[in-house]
Design a protein around this motif. Structure first.
Motif, PDB file in Angstrom:
ATOM      1  N   THR A 477       0.840  -1.190   0.000  1.00  0.00           N
ATOM      2  CA  THR A 477       0.000   0.000   0.000  1.00  0.00           C
ATOM      3  C   THR A 477       0.876   1.240   0.000  1.00  0.00           C
ATOM      4  OG1 THR A 477      -1.589  -1.275   1.324  1.00  0.00           O
ATOM      5  CG2 THR A 477      -1.972   1.103   1.142  1.00  0.00           C
ATOM      6  N   ALA A 478       1.249   1.682  -1.183  1.00  0.00           N
ATOM      7  CA  ALA A 478       2.158   2.814  -1.295  1.00  0.00           C
ATOM      8  C   ALA A 478       1.606   4.069  -0.645  1.00  0.00           C
ATOM      9  CB  ALA A 478       2.499   3.079  -2.767  1.00  0.00           C
ATOM     10  N   GLU A 479       0.279   4.220  -0.672  1.00  0.00           N
ATOM     11  CA  GLU A 479      -0.334   5.429  -0.130  1.00  0.00           C
ATOM     12  C   GLU A 479      -0.131   5.552   1.374  1.00  0.00           C
ATOM     13  OE1 GLU A 479      -2.737   3.813  -3.581  1.00  0.00           O
ATOM     14  OE2 GLU A 479      -1.781   3.049  -1.759  1.00  0.00           O
ATOM     15  N   ALA A 480       0.187   4.455   2.045  1.00  0.00           N
ATOM     16  CA  ALA A 480       0.412   4.516   3.489  1.00  0.00           C
ATOM     17  C   ALA A 480       1.797   5.028   3.844  1.00  0.00           C
ATOM     18  CB  ALA A 480       0.230   3.113   4.100  1.00  0.00           C
ATOM     19  N   LEU A 481       2.660   5.126   2.839  1.00  0.00           N
ATOM     20  CA  LEU A 481       4.052   5.498   3.071  1.00  0.00           C
ATOM     21  C   LEU A 481       4.308   6.900   2.545  1.00  0.00           C
ATOM     22  CD1 LEU A 481       5.575   2.120   1.827  1.00  0.00           C
ATOM     23  CD2 LEU A 481       5.139   2.800   4.199  1.00  0.00           C
ATOM     24  N   THR A 482       5.002   7.677   3.343  1.00  0.00           N
ATOM     25  CA  THR A 482       5.287   9.064   2.990  1.00  0.00           C
ATOM     26  C   THR A 482       6.440   9.120   1.995  1.00  0.00           C
ATOM     27  OG1 THR A 482       4.580   9.797   5.169  1.00  0.00           O
ATOM     28  CG2 THR A 482       5.930  11.321   3.888  1.00  0.00           C
ATOM     29  N   ALA A 483       6.241   9.819   0.907  1.00  0.00           N
ATOM     30  CA  ALA A 483       7.300  10.000  -0.079  1.00  0.00           C
ATOM     31  C   ALA A 483       8.257  11.079   0.398  1.00  0.00           C
ATOM     32  CB  ALA A 483       6.703  10.389  -1.437  1.00  0.00           C
ATOM     33  N   THR A 484       9.541  10.804   0.273  1.00  0.00           N
ATOM     34  CA  THR A 484      10.570  11.779   0.650  1.00  0.00           C
ATOM     35  C   THR A 484      11.412  12.109  -0.570  1.00  0.00           C
ATOM     36  OG1 THR A 484      12.071  10.004   1.329  1.00  0.00           O
ATOM     37  CG2 THR A 484      10.652  10.948   3.021  1.00  0.00           C
ATOM     38  N   PRO A 485      11.983  13.298  -0.632  1.00  0.00           N
ATOM     39  CA  PRO A 485      12.771  13.683  -1.801  1.00  0.00           C
ATOM     40  C   PRO A 485      13.963  12.775  -2.006  1.00  0.00           C
ATOM     41  CG  PRO A 485      12.242  15.600  -0.433  1.00  0.00           C
ATOM     42  CD  PRO A 485      11.828  14.385   0.360  1.00  0.00           C
TER      43      PRO A 485
END
Length: 485
Positions: A477-485
């Motif tokens: 579930t990618a949406e549960a993980l915060t994207a970082t630069p």
């Protein structure tokens, strides 16, 4: 008179060896210690005095010798000290290096010591007993020993540790990694900064070695499947700045168990008291014997091969006995408790991996934090030999009411938050970290972004920034993980 050195002696040495007195043709010898008669055994060269085990402190020995050619006795007197106190040794529990092969300095203090050894080499203490030694290529555990002239000694072990860099990881089986459909979403999460680690199966629950292994036993028993090219995969992920953890299922190994049983090596397999292969609901040839040297070496060989291929961590799974009544199982060659033997296996692995700068972890049952003998996983003991423990605290696996959470599967934040408090306490003082397995699958309750994210937030509430996500389908579930630069 001989037999007493010019330095203190230990009580046991005096009691066991006695005190030698040399004299020419003695016809009669009597002796006292502190005025008390001492038994004397005369021989051709003199006598042996046996005063027994003396108390610590100062003593006076008096010996009278009478020779037949002289009309008087000869009296000999000697003061000596009995010392039963070992040096007081103070060392840290651990030291931390930039890498396992980087130099570290071991310091400490030894009061009352005449000599000190650090990793087998003598060091000179100052007047207060303080000492220091830099080790260019330290072992996993540094032994420090301090002794005095009487022969008393104290020893301590200092762990050489390296801080874990942390991980936000997902699990992938070898076959999943070989699938474009499953691999590409994981690579996309890595490129977006949602994860920084991929955990890949080296050997899974089926006993299959997933990558292109060269371990001879894996090839002989047909375990080597080569679903993915390990070296190429590690290089690809490292080029993305992603760490790679190798999951190695240790003792649930149907391939090795069946091959061993059918070739007459039944000692490698967990058995019933009657001598048959233990089933316990897993299948007749499911669990190998963790106490068997061949079984242990096989797993360590795979771990070390993966380390040479560039894997950053080795994470054991099923590093345990089968669950169930231990009286229904027999482990040939086991000379300790299961938990002691399993901890020793982890120590064996750690010693082999340190030369490769490879970290070691152990996946463990969530309940073992307060039920250590349920599957042979004593957490403080295990934590002493690994860099981190990875408890499987999936909310769906807890029963109603655990940690006063009425419905753990529907309350992921509460159960993860409360159980991790126990885990943090369990590893305190061991040097190991806690990196939990979290749930990214649905079992009875649908798990979407909110419930996966709730577990991550509960982990961070305990001061833990690392986690591993498990999905049997290897879809995340990618949406549960915060994207970082």
């Amino acid at each position: 008179m001989s037999g007493l050195p010019d330095h203190p002696v230990r009580p046991a040495d005096v009691a066991e060896q006695g005190i030698e007195v040399r004299a020419e043709s003695p016809t009669d010898i009597t002796a006292t210690v502190d005025g008390n008669p001492v038994p004397v055994s005369v021989n051709d060269e003199g006598a042996v005095l046996r005063p027994g085990e003396l108390s610590e402190g100062e003593h006076r020995l008096r010996v009278e010798l009478r020779s037949g050619s002289l009309p008087w006795n000869r009296t000999l007197q000697r003061d000596f000290t009995v010392d039963a106190t070992a040096p007081e040794l103070e060392t840290p529990d651990s030291v931390t290096g930039e890498s396992f092969s980087a130099p570290v300095t071991v310091e400490g203090r030894a009061r009352g010591a005449d000599w000190i050894e650090v990793a087998g080499q003598r060091v000179s203490p100052d007047e207060s007993g303080r000492f220091s030694r830099e080790l260019d290529d330290p072992p996993a555990t540094v032994t420090v020993t301090a002794g005095d002239r009487a022969g008393n000694s104290s020893s301590a072990e200092v762990r050489v540790e390296m801080d874990h860099p942390g991980m936000r990881a997902v699990h992938m089986s070898g076959m999943a990694w070989a699938s474009d459909q499953l691999r590409e979403p994981v690579l996309r999460m890595a490129r977006e900064g949602r994860i920084d680690t991929v955990e890949l199966d080296l050997k899974d629950e089926s006993g299959e070695v997933q990558y292109d292994s060269g371990v001879p036993l894996a090839e002989r028993i047909g375990a080597d499947k080569g679903y993915f090219d390990a070296r190429k995969t590690v290089e690809q992920l490292h080029d993305l700045g992603v760490r790679v953890v190798g999951r190695l299922v240790a003792f649930k190994d149907p391939v090795l168990a069946e091959a061993s049983w059918k070739s007459g090596h039944r000692e490698r397999v967990v058995q019933t008291p009657g001598g048959g292969p233990y089933n316990g609901g897993y299948g007749d040839y499911s669990f190998t014997n963790f106490a068997n040297p061949v079984v242990r070496d096989y797993n360590v060989d795979i771990a070390e091969e993966a380390a040479r291929l560039g894997f950053d961590d080795i994470l054991y799974d099923y590093v345990r006995r089968p669950d169930g009544d231990i009286d229904s199982m027999r482990f040939t060659g086991l000379d300790s408790t299961p938990s002691e033997s399993i901890a020793g296996f982890l120590q064996q692995t750690r010693d082999r991996l340190r030369g490769h700068d490879t970290l070691l972890g152990a996946s463990v049952f969530g309940i073992t934090v307060n039920r250590p003998e349920s599957v042979g996983q004593n957490i403080p003991r295990i934590a002493s030999y690994v860099d981190y423990v990875a408890p499987m605290i999936y909310p769906s696996h807890w029963g109603a009411g655990e940690y006063d959470v009425a419905d753990p599967n529907n309350e992921p934040y509460k159960i993860v938050n409360r159980s991790l408090r126990d885990w943090q306490r369990a590893v305190e003082g061991t040097g190991a970290e806690v990196i939990p397995w979290l749930q990214d699958f649905s079992l009875g309750v649908h798990y979407g972004p909110d419930k996966v994210r709730a577990q991550i937030e509960a982990t961070r509430a305990n001061g833990i920034d690392s986690f591993l996500l498990w999905s049997p389908s290897c879809r995340y579930t990618a949406e549960a993980l915060t994207a970082t630069p």
